[in-house]
Structures are given as structure tokens and as C-alpha cells.
Design a protein around this motif. Sequence first.
Motif, PDB file in Angstrom:
ATOM      1  N   LYS A   1       0.820  -1.219   0.000  1.00 21.15           N
ATOM      2  CA  LYS A   1       0.000   0.000   0.000  1.00 21.15           C
ATOM      3  C   LYS A   1       0.856   1.273   0.000  1.00 21.15           C
ATOM      4  O   LYS A   1       0.504   2.263  -0.597  1.00 21.15           O
ATOM      5  CB  LYS A   1      -0.903   0.039   1.261  1.00 21.15           C
ATOM      6  N   ARG A   2       1.999   1.250   0.720  1.00 22.80           N
ATOM      7  CA  ARG A   2       2.807   2.465   0.878  1.00 22.80           C
ATOM      8  C   ARG A   2       4.221   2.198   0.358  1.00 22.80           C
ATOM      9  O   ARG A   2       5.141   1.963   1.111  1.00 22.80           O
ATOM     10  CB  ARG A   2       2.841   2.895   2.354  1.00 22.80           C
ATOM     11  N   TYR A   3       4.332   2.176  -0.964  1.00 20.06           N
ATOM     12  CA  TYR A   3       5.626   1.801  -1.530  1.00 20.06           C
ATOM     13  C   TYR A   3       6.182   2.903  -2.430  1.00 20.06           C
ATOM     14  O   TYR A   3       5.456   3.766  -2.930  1.00 20.06           O
ATOM     15  CB  TYR A   3       5.509   0.503  -2.338  1.00 20.06           C
ATOM     16  N   ASN A   4       7.534   2.864  -2.593  1.00 21.22           N
ATOM     17  CA  ASN A   4       8.207   3.566  -3.700  1.00 21.22           C
ATOM     18  C   ASN A   4       8.763   2.468  -4.591  1.00 21.22           C
ATOM     19  O   ASN A   4       9.395   1.537  -4.101  1.00 21.22           O
ATOM     20  CB  ASN A   4       9.394   4.397  -3.221  1.00 21.22           C
ATOM     21  N   LEU A   5       8.534   2.599  -5.885  1.00 18.51           N
ATOM     22  CA  LEU A   5       8.986   1.578  -6.820  1.00 18.51           C
ATOM     23  C   LEU A   5      10.036   2.198  -7.753  1.00 18.51           C
ATOM     24  O   LEU A   5       9.736   3.164  -8.451  1.00 18.51           O
ATOM     25  CB  LEU A   5       7.773   1.112  -7.635  1.00 18.51           C
ATOM     26  N   PHE A   6      11.257   1.659  -7.728  1.00 24.16           N
ATOM     27  CA  PHE A   6      12.317   2.192  -8.587  1.00 24.16           C
ATOM     28  C   PHE A   6      12.900   1.069  -9.457  1.00 24.16           C
ATOM     29  O   PHE A   6      13.033  -0.065  -9.005  1.00 24.16           O
ATOM     30  CB  PHE A   6      13.440   2.806  -7.755  1.00 24.16           C
ATOM     31  N   GLY A   7      13.249   1.410 -10.671  1.00 20.47           N
ATOM     32  CA  GLY A   7      13.869   0.420 -11.556  1.00 20.47           C
ATOM     33  C   GLY A   7      15.188   0.933 -12.101  1.00 20.47           C
ATOM     34  O   GLY A   7      15.342   2.118 -12.381  1.00 20.47           O
ATOM     35  N   PHE A   8      16.161   0.037 -12.233  1.00 23.26           N
ATOM     36  CA  PHE A   8      17.432   0.358 -12.894  1.00 23.26           C
ATOM     37  C   PHE A   8      17.475  -0.424 -14.198  1.00 23.26           C
ATOM     38  O   PHE A   8      17.152  -1.616 -14.219  1.00 23.26           O
ATOM     39  CB  PHE A   8      18.620  -0.090 -12.031  1.00 23.26           C
ATOM     40  N   THR A   9      17.880   0.208 -15.272  1.00 26.74           N
ATOM     41  CA  THR A   9      18.026  -0.537 -16.525  1.00 26.74           C
ATOM     42  C   THR A   9      19.085   0.110 -17.407  1.00 26.74           C
ATOM     43  O   THR A   9      19.276   1.328 -17.361  1.00 26.74           O
ATOM     44  CB  THR A   9      16.694  -0.620 -17.301  1.00 26.74           C
ATOM     45  N   GLY A  10      19.761  -0.727 -18.186  1.00 26.53           N
ATOM     46  CA  GLY A  10      20.700  -0.204 -19.178  1.00 26.53           C
ATOM     47  C   GLY A  10      20.003  -0.042 -20.506  1.00 26.53           C
ATOM     48  O   GLY A  10      20.459   0.667 -21.401  1.00 26.53           O
ATOM     49  N   THR A  11      18.856  -0.731 -20.644  1.00 28.47           N
ATOM     50  CA  THR A  11      18.142  -0.751 -21.927  1.00 28.47           C
ATOM     51  C   THR A  11      16.637  -0.649 -21.655  1.00 28.47           C
ATOM     52  O   THR A  11      15.958  -1.673 -21.560  1.00 28.47           O
ATOM     53  CB  THR A  11      18.452  -2.071 -22.670  1.00 28.47           C
ATOM     54  N   PRO A  12      16.106   0.563 -21.489  1.00 20.25           N
ATOM     55  CA  PRO A  12      14.673   0.703 -21.172  1.00 20.25           C
ATOM     56  C   PRO A  12      13.790   0.215 -22.316  1.00 20.25           C
ATOM     57  O   PRO A  12      14.248   0.107 -23.460  1.00 20.25           O
ATOM     58  CB  PRO A  12      14.495   2.209 -20.981  1.00 20.25           C
ATOM     59  N   ILE A  13      12.544  -0.059 -21.971  1.00 20.71           N
ATOM     60  CA  ILE A  13      11.557  -0.386 -23.006  1.00 20.71           C
ATOM     61  C   ILE A  13      10.832   0.917 -23.351  1.00 20.71           C
ATOM     62  O   ILE A  13      10.175   1.516 -22.502  1.00 20.71           O
ATOM     63  CB  ILE A  13      10.528  -1.433 -22.509  1.00 20.71           C
ATOM     64  N   PHE A  14      11.014   1.365 -24.596  1.00 15.57           N
ATOM     65  CA  PHE A  14      10.275   2.528 -25.090  1.00 15.57           C
ATOM     66  C   PHE A  14       9.149   1.988 -25.967  1.00 15.57           C
ATOM     67  O   PHE A  14       9.088   0.790 -26.246  1.00 15.57           O
ATOM     68  CB  PHE A  14      11.184   3.428 -25.931  1.00 15.57           C
ATOM     69  N   SER A  15       8.324   2.881 -26.470  1.00 15.47           N
ATOM     70  CA  SER A  15       7.253   2.368 -27.339  1.00 15.47           C
ATOM     71  C   SER A  15       7.858   1.683 -28.570  1.00 15.47           C
ATOM     72  O   SER A  15       7.318   0.707 -29.079  1.00 15.47           O
ATOM     73  CB  SER A  15       6.324   3.504 -27.753  1.00 15.47           C
ATOM     74  N   ALA A  16       9.038   2.173 -29.015  1.00 19.08           N
ATOM     75  CA  ALA A  16       9.653   1.618 -30.228  1.00 19.08           C
ATOM     76  C   ALA A  16      10.076   0.164 -30.078  1.00 19.08           C
ATOM     77  O   ALA A  16      10.169  -0.565 -31.060  1.00 19.08           O
ATOM     78  CB  ALA A  16      10.864   2.460 -30.609  1.00 19.08           C
ATOM     79  N   ASN A  17      10.380  -0.297 -28.848  1.00 21.87           N
ATOM     80  CA  ASN A  17      10.853  -1.679 -28.705  1.00 21.87           C
ATOM     81  C   ASN A  17       9.992  -2.447 -27.705  1.00 21.87           C
ATOM     82  O   ASN A  17      10.455  -3.336 -27.028  1.00 21.87           O
ATOM     83  CB  ASN A  17      12.326  -1.705 -28.276  1.00 21.87           C
ATOM     84  N   SER A  18       8.690  -2.071 -27.640  1.00 22.06           N
ATOM     85  CA  SER A  18       7.863  -2.653 -26.582  1.00 22.06           C
ATOM     86  C   SER A  18       7.144  -3.943 -26.976  1.00 22.06           C
ATOM     87  O   SER A  18       6.530  -4.571 -26.133  1.00 22.06           O
ATOM     88  CB  SER A  18       6.837  -1.623 -26.109  1.00 22.06           C
ATOM     89  N   GLY A  19       7.205  -4.343 -28.258  1.00 17.55           N
ATOM     90  CA  GLY A  19       6.507  -5.588 -28.637  1.00 17.55           C
ATOM     91  C   GLY A  19       5.008  -5.369 -28.708  1.00 17.55           C
ATOM     92  O   GLY A  19       4.500  -4.273 -28.460  1.00 17.55           O
ATOM     93  N   THR A  20       4.269  -6.441 -29.030  1.00 14.18           N
ATOM     94  CA  THR A  20       2.825  -6.272 -29.236  1.00 14.18           C
ATOM     95  C   THR A  20       1.974  -6.936 -28.169  1.00 14.18           C
ATOM     96  O   THR A  20       0.834  -6.551 -27.955  1.00 14.18           O
ATOM     97  CB  THR A  20       2.428  -6.847 -30.611  1.00 14.18           C
ATOM     98  N   GLY A  21       2.531  -7.937 -27.469  1.00  9.88           N
ATOM     99  CA  GLY A  21       1.711  -8.658 -26.479  1.00  9.88           C
ATOM    100  C   GLY A  21       1.666  -7.939 -25.149  1.00  9.88           C
ATOM    101  O   GLY A  21       2.202  -6.856 -24.989  1.00  9.88           O
ATOM    102  N   GLY A  22       0.991  -8.581 -24.171  1.00 11.26           N
ATOM    103  CA  GLY A  22       1.052  -8.095 -22.785  1.00 11.26           C
ATOM    104  C   GLY A  22       0.055  -7.000 -22.476  1.00 11.26           C
ATOM    105  O   GLY A  22      -0.716  -6.557 -23.326  1.00 11.26           O
ATOM    106  N   ASN A  23       0.101  -6.549 -21.248  1.00 13.80           N
ATOM    107  CA  ASN A  23      -0.821  -5.559 -20.720  1.00 13.80           C
ATOM    108  C   ASN A  23      -0.557  -4.187 -21.343  1.00 13.80           C
ATOM    109  O   ASN A  23       0.532  -3.642 -21.199  1.00 13.80           O
ATOM    110  CB  ASN A  23      -0.628  -5.498 -19.193  1.00 13.80           C
TER     111      ASN A  23
END
Length: 1013
Positions: free
Chosen positions: A450-472
Motif C-alpha cells: 500500500k505504501r511503496y516507492n517503486l524504482f527500476g534500474f536498466t541499461g536498456t529501457p523499453i520505449f514504445s519503439a521496442n515494446s513488442g505487441t503482447g502483454g498488458n
Amino acid sequence: MSDVPARRYEPIAVSAESTVVAEYVPDAPAEDAYQSEAALEQELIRLLQSQAYEYLPITSEAQLVANLRVQLEALNATSFSDAEWTQFFTERISGANDGIVEKTIRIQEDHVQLLKRDDGTVKNITLIDKQNIHNNRLQVINQYETGEGEGGSARSNRYDVTVLVNGLPMVHIELKRRGVDIREAFNQIDRYQRDSFWAGSGLFEYVQLFVISNGTLTKYYSNTTRRQHLSEVAGKKKVRKTSNSFEFTSWWADAQNRPITDLTAFAKTFFAKHVLLNILTRYCVLTADRLLLVMRPYQIVATERILQKIDISTNYKTLGTVAAGGYVWHTTGSGKTLTSFKAAQLASKLPSVDKVLFVVDRKDLDYQTMREYDRFEKGAANSNTSTAVLKKQLEDPAAKIIITTIQKLSTFIGANKGHAIYGGHVVIIFDECHRSQFGDMHTAITKAFKRYNLFGFTGTPIFSANSGTGGNPQLKTTEQAFGEKLHTYTIVDAITDKNVLPFRIDYVNTIKVGNVVDKQVSAIDTEKALLAPERISQIVGYTLEHFDQKTKRAEHYTLGERRVRGFNALFATASIEAARVYYNHFQLKQEHLPPGRRLKVGLIYSYGANDAVEDGALEEEGFETGALSMDARSFLEDAIQDYNALYGTSFDTSADRFQNYYKDLSLKLKQREIDLVIVVNMFLTGFDATTMNTLFVDKNLRAHGLIQAYSRTNRILNSVKTYGNIVSFRDLEEETNDAIALFGNKDARGVVLLKPYAEYYDDYAEKVTELLDSFPLDQPIVGEAAQKEFIKLFGAILRLQNILTSFDEFTGNAILTDRQGQDYRSVYLDLYAEFRKDKDADKEQINDDVVFEIELIKQVEINVDYILMLVSKYREERGDGDDKEIRAEITRAVDASPTLRNKKDLIEDFVDSLSADGEIDQEWRAFIAAKREAELATIITGENLRPAATRAFVETAFRDGQIRTSGTAITKVLPPVSRFAPSGGHGEKKQRVIQKLGAFFERFFGLSSGGGD
């Protein structure tokens, strides 16, 4: 329901005092006149004084110690009696056996020391206030001098500028005048560390950070950048030395990653009081190996932005929403684990935070990250082996940082509805957030807490250009899942800063099979066509033929305490079936080779749900070998048995033993004990080995998967390794360009990839022509100006040759013959010896602008094996007239070798003493043993040393690979000596003995056996 958007109130001010300036706009240059080194130094001191540094005219140790006492009294609001101060100083600050490591531990981990008062009570004395950094006093001194022989010092040295924190030297700045290579300042500090920092009370060993500058360029680095510490080898501690550690110095920058190189700008930003104190107290990490890591600006910015986000979201009550989080895009290889560790460590100390969860999504990453975290701080993080252990840790208030896998966390949430932890303030940090966190597990986590901070580290983010077609559709990109981007450090930034290496890519056209345009043919059939035996055979043949060239096997460097040849490689295949076919072909093609010539080839794969993933991600392989087909598993079992036979291990494909096989294989890769490992997806993400420089690819890669795989090869190691080599047996040019444009920027290609062969070759040809014209071998190089010109020119040729040797086209096209190369190296080494002669401090300044590429000379090192082979040839040819030529070749080879030059008389005496028959190797060993004993006996007699202690001291030096000049071992060697002896005092005697034993060690080190690696 109204569609009026909710009004969003932005915080007016975000930062209290950011360590890294958001954007630095330099002042217009005021001066264009020549600036001497002294003027540069005065300007720096003036700037520091304007920033609340107190200038002290201190030049001697007595003054330094007296000031330290005053500063510590002021900081601790106390006063020492003389007896208390003497005891505190000798026991808690300047212990007789303390070196750089012990003093660094004191500053980083043990900064509150106990003072025993005259009345028997005990008081805490703080050396540096880490709670309120502005309580610390900063002072600056310059031209501090250590006299020759003073406190055992090798010779008098005068240090440029030193910053004292509460009286202790903690930052040392070495300056050169504009136009001089800053590596000379780096080399000068090396001399100080070797010759005099330890002298007297050893207060200069408290220096945590070094800054080097020539006014135009300025860099910083930690006190252990030169000293890779102890590694466990066969139960014995051995000293591990870095190769050429100048590669590990850092630029300071602003938050936009623009380097701040000018000394004036650097002084205004890096030396701002809060910045310097923040770096010393918060942004250094002393690892379990006792190496001091100082964070780079982009790592500090990311850490502070995460901490700011936690603060703001707590105050603005946005915890538990995507607005409370964010992601950090730092390119692969830029040190994300260190950044995430610091963020986790500092977040766990915030009063509002109950837990920090560090989430990884694969068992082997769990193992790697755990080891890294444990290296940063023993026991800082609790890793867990089961969901039950995770539950216990989540309920334990003492467990502040927990490492877990996303799978375990998901299982815990499924089994523990309504657990109390969900209501706590939990900071969740995802390592490599481009992977499986976008699915149901992500939703489950964000629903439960309920009371969280969510952080992600990545060298290669997913942008719309490389996001694929499946999934939520709500969780397609990194930003949707984690929130706004907090900081960016792209591959272009990292290559520009020389934090990672550029790539060099060869597209090797094999039989054109599989470029099938017919849409009716499925991808699986295409892959089958690409497995045609003649194609695989051709690729394996090419790999074996070019392996030594790509991985620079002709060249040596020091790794730990071993001399090794070249680097190693991965071979990425498209499927388990392909990996098996390749493994068989490598075995068959090498059968006829003698064992010493065969590449050591390993194989690893495990079950992955798909072999190809449409969005560019590399499919995760777990350790579930049980899911493999019988056929694939038994093949893997056989390959592991081959490995066991090669290395004397006992692994197999059962669950635990397969995990241990993975760990052992990764260790062999890191230690350069295996040549090539064939993989499907394992090792292509999240695995780092600095010794790896080549990736052979027969697999379709794109987007983030391609950058991840390529990035296995571009970790910095030393100056021999200049780029990551990619050899692609598929046409991945378009995919490579697209991925680099996406993860660098649209203009990134020229930076990320090496220039074409022709550009390097033209430069090389031009410089070699100039060398042959201006410096013919039959004429001496007269005058210092000409000598410097030669050193610069030949150094540039060495650097170009180092790059060119990995291009196939260079084979047979070198302009200098081997003999010319050797002769020029001899001249170069003669000049090196001349310029580096022990001169007094004043004369040394003359050669400040000369930089020698000694490491690039060492990599074409002539070793003892080669000399013994020539000696053997010499004995066979004796009396044939050819022997004179071979004798000359031996001399030429020795002259061209940096490590054999001081052994020339030994080698020549050995040649003269040869018997007509007998084993050359055995004769050599006996000859060296006798010479070594005789020369050591001469030193012992001549200096009246204690024989047993001297021999033990020398044996330890040969075992560890270096002479220990500090500590008590050397004093045990010396005879008792009267302070009033006519032959000179104790310090002088000690120095003379160190010099003699040092020369003896250099002469015989590496000669006892017949070479080898």
C-alpha cells in the motif's frame, strides 16, 4: 463522473544541496597568456580560500601533527593533555603497522575512536563528522616536503596541494602545467605512494582521493585505484596488482553528464565544501576486499534523485502510486549495482522507511548481486533461499535491506494475504527492470503493498519503439511500469567518458543460407537451414583460425598474480540444438591438434520457454534442467563431463550441481582459465567478465537484447583491451544501427563503433613512414627534443598497432618488420631507462611531458620460453656459421624486452656455460638457482643482514610478486645498529637494503621456471 483532470501540485523546491550541480555553465576564459605550474597552484589555492578553506603555511610533519591536535580538539569540543594526545596519536591515528588499508577503514567505517583519559575514563573522539558534515573544518596546504631519509623516506618529495579535513590529509591534488599529459601527475602520485606517503607518522596514507590536473584536464580517483587488493589463491594470500590503472580515473561532470574538466570549474564544483564532504562521507564504498570505490557523478545524481523522490512522495502522500517511483537509465557496464546498493543503503537509513527490497529476477543474478552487495558491505543485505526465509526477514525489524527474486516475492504475496508488511513504508528497487516485471507479478506486487516507492534500474529501457505487441497495454514501457525517468547515462556518455569501451563489429558472410524472403517459410525452418553442416563447419573453421587474433593471444598482461595471454570469448547460438551442433564441430575440428594447442571450449544452456522473443528481449534461462528434453539434457551432461575431465571438477545436470557448474564456469571466464563458452542466452545478460573481449554471434539479436549481448565484451580492463569485438555470422547491421540509435541517440553510431580499418591503417602508414625517415635505426637520436619526438611518435604507432592487430586485413600488411619492431622497442626502452633515472626532484620536472606506452610494449613481451627456444637452436647450430646470427637474435630479443633487460648478463652467461647436451630447461633452472643464491649471499654479507630472516623475506616477495617495504618484516632483516654508527643512521641503512633487495627481486622474478603464462 467528471472528466476534469485532478489538479497536480508540483513541489516548488526539490533539492536541499545536490552534490552534483544540475548544469554547469563555464565562465568565459579570462586569461590567454602562458600559465606556469606555480601560477596554476596559486590560482587553485585562491579559489579554495574563497570557498571557506583555511590556508595553512605548513611544510613539516611537526606542524602537521600540531595542527591535527588543534583540529580534533575543536571538532570534539575537548582538549587533550600531552600524555593523552601522545597515546591517542600513536595508537589510534599513526599505528606502527598501519598502512593505507587500515587508515582507509578508520575513515570509512571506524571514524569514532576511543580516547583513554588520564583519569581512567573513556571518551569518543570523532575523526570526521558524518552526521552533520558542516561541522568538519577544511584547510589547504601546499609544497609540503618530506626530506630524504626522513622517517625512512626514499628521497625528498614536495607535494603540490593537499586538503586537510579536521587536520588529516584526505585529498591530494597533483598539478602539471598546461600542455603536459596528466598521466605524468598520475605517475608522480604513484612515486609518492611508493617512496614517501608512508614516511614518518604516515599521515599522508589517510588520503582518500587523488585529483590530477594540468589546468585544462582534471580527473579524480580513489586511493586504491592503483592497488587491486588481496585475492585468495590456494589458501594463501597473494597480492593482486592492476595492470594500468589510469583507465580507472574519473571525470567530474554536471547532472547532464557534461564533463567539468577545467581546473577552475572543477574547483568551484567538486571542491565546494558540501560536495567534497558528501563524497568523502556518503559516496565512497569500501568493499569487503578493502578496495575504496568512489562513485562517479552520474551514480551520485541517480542516488540523490531516488532519495529526493522518497522524501517528496512521503511528504506529498503519494506513496503507493506510480508518481512515487521512477527509473534510472544507466547503460550496461556503468556500475548499476554500486548505484543501487548506495541508494538502498541510504534509503534504509531514512527514518520513514521500514524496509528496502532489492528485487532480481533470476537465480544466478541473485547469486551475483548478493555477492556484489556482500562485497560492498558484509551482511548489509539478507539474501534468502526460500519464501519462508523471506517471510521471516520481512517480519524482522533488524533486516533493513533484503535481496529477493521477483518469483519468491510473488509467491509470498500469493500465500500471505493481508500481511502487516503491506502497510509499512517499503522501498522496492528492481535491478534490470526491462525484464519480466511488466506482467502479472508486477501487478500483484503493486496491488499488495500500500505504501511503496517503486524504482527500476536498466541499461536498456523499453520505449514504445521496442515494446513488442503482447502483454498488458498499461504496462508496455518502462515509464508506464515505474514512473518518470530520474536520470539518464547512455552508452554514448559511457564511451565518451571511457567508462566502457567502443565496439568493433565484423560481419562475416558465410554461405548465404537462410536469408529467406518467402513469407511461407517459418522462422523455425529458417533456423534449420542455417544449421547446414557445411555452414557450421565454415564458421567453426573461421573462429578457430581467427581466435588468437581477435582475443589478442599473442599478447601478455598481468591478471591478479598471473601473467596471462590475451582475452576470452562467448559464442552465442540461436537454440539449444544449434549450441549442440557447434560444440560437436569444435570438438571434431580440434581432435587432430596437440592438447596444448586446443581451445578450452565450454557449453551451457538450460530450459527457456521460447528460443526467440519478438520484442528484442533475450529469453530468461533458469536452472531448471529437468524441463529439458532427454536428448538435450544428456548432451549437456556429456559436455559437463568433458569439463570435469579438463578441470578435475565433479558437476552434473542435477539442480544444485548445475547451479555450481554455472558458478564455476563464470569464475573460469572471469579468471581467463577457459577460452570460449558456447551459450544460447545464459551469460548474455547481467554477466560481467573484464577478461572477455569477443562475442561470436550466430543468432538474431535486436533492440535491448542486442545491446545487452554486445555489452558483455566492452568492460574496461587495461590499455591492451581497447574495444569489444563482435564477430557476427548473420547480417545484423541494420539491427545494430537501430539499437545504437535507440539506446545512445540518433547521432551515436560514430562514437559507439570503431572507425573503419582504412582510417587506422592510413594513420599507421603515415606515422611509420615518418618514423623510418626521421629516426633511421643506424643513427643515434641526438638531443632531448628529438628524443621526445621519437617517444611520442613510436607511442602513437604502438597504440595504432594494438587496434589494427584485430582487423583481418592487417595480417601481412604491417610495414615494420619484426626485426625493425624489436630494434625500435630497444631504443624506446633505452630512452625510458634514461628518462626515468633516479634524479633529484628538480631535474625530474624537465621530463614531465613525456609519457611512455610501457604496457603496450610489455604485451609483446619476449618471455623466458622464447629465449630458451633460441638457446636450444643456438646449441644445435653451433659451428655452422649460423650461430652468430642466432646469438645476435638472442641479444636483440632481450634488449627489446622491458622485463629481461636487467637479466641480460645472466642470459648471456648461461649461453656461454651451456653443456653440449642435457635438458636446457633443467640446466637453466639450476643455473638461475645458483646465481640467485650467490647474489643474495653477497647482499647478506655486504650489508651484514640476518640470513634466515632475509631469505624468508625474499621468499615471501617471490610468492607475493612484490617487495613489502612498509611494516615490520623489513626491520627483522636488518642487523641491530647504533644510532651513532659512522656508516649512517638506521633510516639510511634500511633504504639501502630495500634498494638492493628490490633490484635483486626485479632481476630474478619470473626467471625460476621456463616461462609459461
